[in-house]
Motif scaffolding. Structure first.
Motif, mmCIF file in Angstrom:
data_model
loop_
_atom_site.group_PDB
_atom_site.id
_atom_site.type_symbol
_atom_site.label_atom_id
_atom_site.label_comp_id
_atom_site.label_asym_id
_atom_site.label_seq_id
_atom_site.Cartn_x
_atom_site.Cartn_y
_atom_site.Cartn_z
ATOM 1 N N ASP A 175 5.856 52.496 50.594
ATOM 2 C CA ASP A 175 5.474 53.122 49.339
ATOM 3 C C ASP A 175 6.664 53.359 48.426
ATOM 4 N N ASP A 176 7.839 53.792 48.996
ATOM 5 C CA ASP A 176 8.980 54.190 48.175
ATOM 6 C C ASP A 176 9.976 53.075 47.925
ATOM 7 N N TYR A 177 9.972 52.005 48.737
ATOM 8 C CA TYR A 177 11.008 50.982 48.606
ATOM 9 C C TYR A 177 10.596 49.951 47.571
ATOM 10 N N CYS A 178 11.518 49.639 46.697
ATOM 11 C CA CYS A 178 11.308 48.603 45.684
ATOM 12 C C CYS A 178 12.296 47.476 45.956
ATOM 13 N N PRO A 179 11.869 46.279 46.189
ATOM 14 C CA PRO A 179 12.805 45.181 46.480
ATOM 15 C C PRO A 179 13.635 44.827 45.257
ATOM 16 N N LYS A 180 14.888 44.606 45.488
ATOM 17 C CA LYS A 180 15.821 44.249 44.417
ATOM 18 C C LYS A 180 16.497 42.936 44.779
ATOM 19 N N GLY A 181 16.956 42.249 43.754
ATOM 20 C CA GLY A 181 17.629 40.979 43.987
ATOM 21 C C GLY A 181 19.037 41.169 44.519
ATOM 22 N N LEU A 182 19.609 40.087 45.055
ATOM 23 C CA LEU A 182 20.971 40.134 45.596
ATOM 24 C C LEU A 182 21.967 40.105 44.449
ATOM 25 N N VAL A 183 22.862 41.074 44.449
ATOM 26 C CA VAL A 183 23.900 41.157 43.423
ATOM 27 C C VAL A 183 25.229 40.850 44.093
ATOM 28 N N PRO A 184 25.938 39.796 43.740
ATOM 29 C CA PRO A 184 27.221 39.494 44.399
ATOM 30 C C PRO A 184 28.281 40.512 44.016
ATOM 31 N N ARG A 185 29.071 40.910 44.987
ATOM 32 C CA ARG A 185 30.131 41.892 44.754
ATOM 33 C C ARG A 185 31.362 41.217 44.165
ATOM 34 N N GLU A 186 32.073 41.994 43.386
ATOM 35 C CA GLU A 186 33.303 41.493 42.778
ATOM 36 C C GLU A 186 34.473 41.745 43.720
ATOM 37 N N SER A 187 35.255 40.716 44.003
ATOM 38 C CA SER A 187 36.367 40.831 44.927
ATOM 39 C C SER A 187 37.600 41.346 44.181
ATOM 40 N N PHE A 188 38.202 42.388 44.743
ATOM 41 C CA PHE A 188 39.426 42.969 44.182
ATOM 42 C C PHE A 188 40.674 42.508 44.941
ATOM 43 N N LYS A 189 40.532 41.537 45.835
ATOM 44 C CA LYS A 189 41.667 41.048 46.608
ATOM 45 C C LYS A 189 42.559 40.187 45.734
ATOM 46 N N PRO A 190 43.858 40.448 45.699
ATOM 47 C CA PRO A 190 44.754 39.636 44.859
ATOM 48 C C PRO A 190 44.869 38.231 45.422
ATOM 49 N N SER A 191 45.148 37.293 44.558
ATOM 50 C CA SER A 191 45.295 35.900 44.971
ATOM 51 C C SER A 191 46.598 35.723 45.758
ATOM 52 N N ASN A 192 46.500 34.923 46.813
ATOM 53 C CA ASN A 192 47.642 34.698 47.706
ATOM 54 C C ASN A 192 48.503 33.565 47.134
ATOM 55 N N MET A 193 49.175 33.847 46.018
ATOM 56 C CA MET A 193 50.033 32.874 45.352
ATOM 57 C C MET A 193 51.419 33.470 45.177
ATOM 58 N N ALA A 194 52.405 32.738 45.615
ATOM 59 C CA ALA A 194 53.775 33.225 45.486
ATOM 60 C C ALA A 194 54.258 33.039 44.048
ATOM 61 N N LYS A 195 54.880 34.108 43.513
ATOM 62 C CA LYS A 195 55.401 34.049 42.149
ATOM 63 C C LYS A 195 56.810 33.460 42.182
ATOM 64 N N LEU A 196 56.981 32.361 41.463
ATOM 65 C CA LEU A 196 58.273 31.692 41.429
ATOM 66 C C LEU A 196 59.094 32.209 40.257
ATOM 67 N N SER A 197 60.375 32.308 40.498
ATOM 68 C CA SER A 197 61.297 32.779 39.461
ATOM 69 C C SER A 197 62.478 31.817 39.412
#
Length: 471
Positions: A175-197
């Protein structure tokens, strides 16, 4: 320009990259074969293990006939053994005279008259009254019961009515549950790229720029007090020696008797005080209860029982079996007792096998054993020549010549400059960090520097380019 890893830059063999993958979700079928074991221990061809020289444990067959005669069987002569004599105990003879049963307790103990114990507790007095006891308590006298009316229930009426249809009841979740669609989460993980100088690392920190060394003050040291001995002489007079005064009196005499050794030539007759004064008391035998003799009753014995007197015999017809009567075939011919076992089996004459006894080759001696064994008869003594010791004598050698302290190490040792491994620094001199791969290898790119220049190292030392790039 070719890149190099820490494993390639190291020239001492103690520095390696951490071979742990940093990519958690990356799957690769190419294994990492760069290990210290593969570099130091190269593979060799197939070699067979050395053959063992240990003899095989094989069963050795009998090499000759075994004689069951031993030295004990050949030389042993049995002797007659007599029984050990038994010591007979002498008969006890009591001594004559009277025994004194007096003890030290009876002689020294003086009985006294003892009076009965008088209790110091006063006698208990009971105060009894002739009045009647009122059994009405205070609770029943003061308490009055109140009249209470029944309260009405505040419970609400149930408005739930179950459904009559099959599987018609919905749950609270449905009675109380309303089905909702899948919402993809946003990833906050930084990219594994080395910064060259492109700019080189100057290795300057806030501590090196802002640190100002301050001089330390001298530590205060407290001087020790010098020991000054006392000028007055030491008095060994104590309080006990000063205040104690012994009482005048005679010395206590010892009650111990003088030790005198009794020396006599008379033989000990074995008599003791117990044997001399012991008087044998007459002992009465215990009373034995005699059972009375059995007397047979006179007259005739009536052997009739209740069962014989009250039992009434009834006429009972014999039991008729239901099984039909078997009519055996009678034959006048005699019975033949021959069987296949009796015809084919013939008993053999079996005799007891004699004991197989090996005849002894050596005859047993008949005379008395003279005590000469095989070892004593055939032993030939030889002279013993002590071995000469080659150990030098423990004597110190003295020489007037000066001691020559020249050694091979002093004459042939050539000092060398300590070679610093470039991989021992956080940043190898002459290389610039480029990237860190998924397997944990750190790759550095070689810098192009003019010839003859020096490279600054983080620990304050200066090394030439040749020493830093040596492999």
């Amino acid at each position: 320009m070719k890149r190099k890893c820490i494993c390639d830059i190291c020239n001492c063999g103690h520095h390696r990259c951490s071979h742990q993958p940093t990519g958690l979700y990356e799957k690769s079928n190419q294994p990492c074969v760069l290990t210290e074991y593969n570099e130091k221990y190269p593979g060799y061809g197939a070699f067979l293990p050395p053959s063992t020289m240990k003899p095989k444990q094989e069963y050795q067959t009998d090499r000759g006939r075994m004689d069951g005669t031993t030295t004990f069987k050949a030389d042993y002569i049995p002797y007659e053994v007599s029984r050990r004599p038994v010591h007979l105990q002498e008969e006890y003879k009591p001594g004559s005279g009277h025994i004194d049963l007096g003890t030290t307790y009876k002689l020294d103990y003086n009985p006294y008259k003892v009076q009965p114990f008088a209790p110091a507790r006063p006698r208990e007095r009971t105060h009894a009254t002739g009045g009647k006891l009122d059994t009405l308590p205070t609770y029943k006298d003061d308490f009055r019961a109140w009249e209470f009316s029944k309260r009405e229930l505040t419970k609400p009426d149930l408005s739930y009515h179950p459904s009559s249809s099959k599987f018609g009841n919905n749950t609270t979740f449905q009675d109380d549950y309303c089905p909702k669609g899948l919402v993809p989460r946003e990833s906050f993980k930084p990219s594994n790229m080395a910064k060259l100088s492109n700019s080189p690392f100057d290795s300057l920190t806030n501590n090196r720029i802002s640190y100002i060394p301050h001089p330390l003050e001298a530590k205060f040291v407290k001087p020790k007090d010098e020991y000054k001995p006392s000028s007055q002489p030491f008095e060994d007079l104590t309080i006990h020696r000063r205040d104690f005064k012994g009482l005048s009196g005679e010395l206590s005499k010892s009650c111990k008797p003088d030790f005198s050794r009794a020396a006599t030539d008379a033989t000990f007759n074995g008599s003791t005080e117990f044997r001399d004064r012991f008087q044998q008391w007459p002992v009465t035998l215990p009373h034995v209860h005699k059972s009375p003799e059995y007397v047979t009753p006179q007259g005739h014995m009536d052997l009739s029982t209740t069962s014989h007197g009250d039992f009434i015999k009834h006429q009972i017809n014999p039991f008729v079996p239901i099984r039909p009567i078997s009519r055996g075939r009678k034959s006048s011919a005699p019975f033949q007792g021959n069987t296949t076992m009796k015809e084919d089996f013939r008993t053999w004459d079996v005799r007891k096998q004699n004991m197989i006894k090996i005849q002894e080759e050596m005859a047993k001696p008949t005379g008395k054993f003279d005590g000469l064994s095989t070892f004593k008869a055939h032993y030939t003594p030889h002279e013993i020549h002590p071995s000469q010791s080659c150990k030098p004598l423990n004597i110190a050698l003295k020489s007037s010549a000066p001691f020559d302290d020249g050694t091979m190490y002093r004459t042939e040792f050539t000092p060398k400059k300590p070679v610093l491994c470039p991989a021992s620094f956080d940043n190898p001199p002459g290389y610039v960090f480029e990237e860190l791969d998924q397997r944990g290898h750190k790759y550095y790119r070689k810098m192009s520097t003019p010839a003859g220049s020096k490279i600054a190292i983080t620990n304050g030392m200066h090394a030439t380019k040749e020493v830093a790039v040596m492999s």
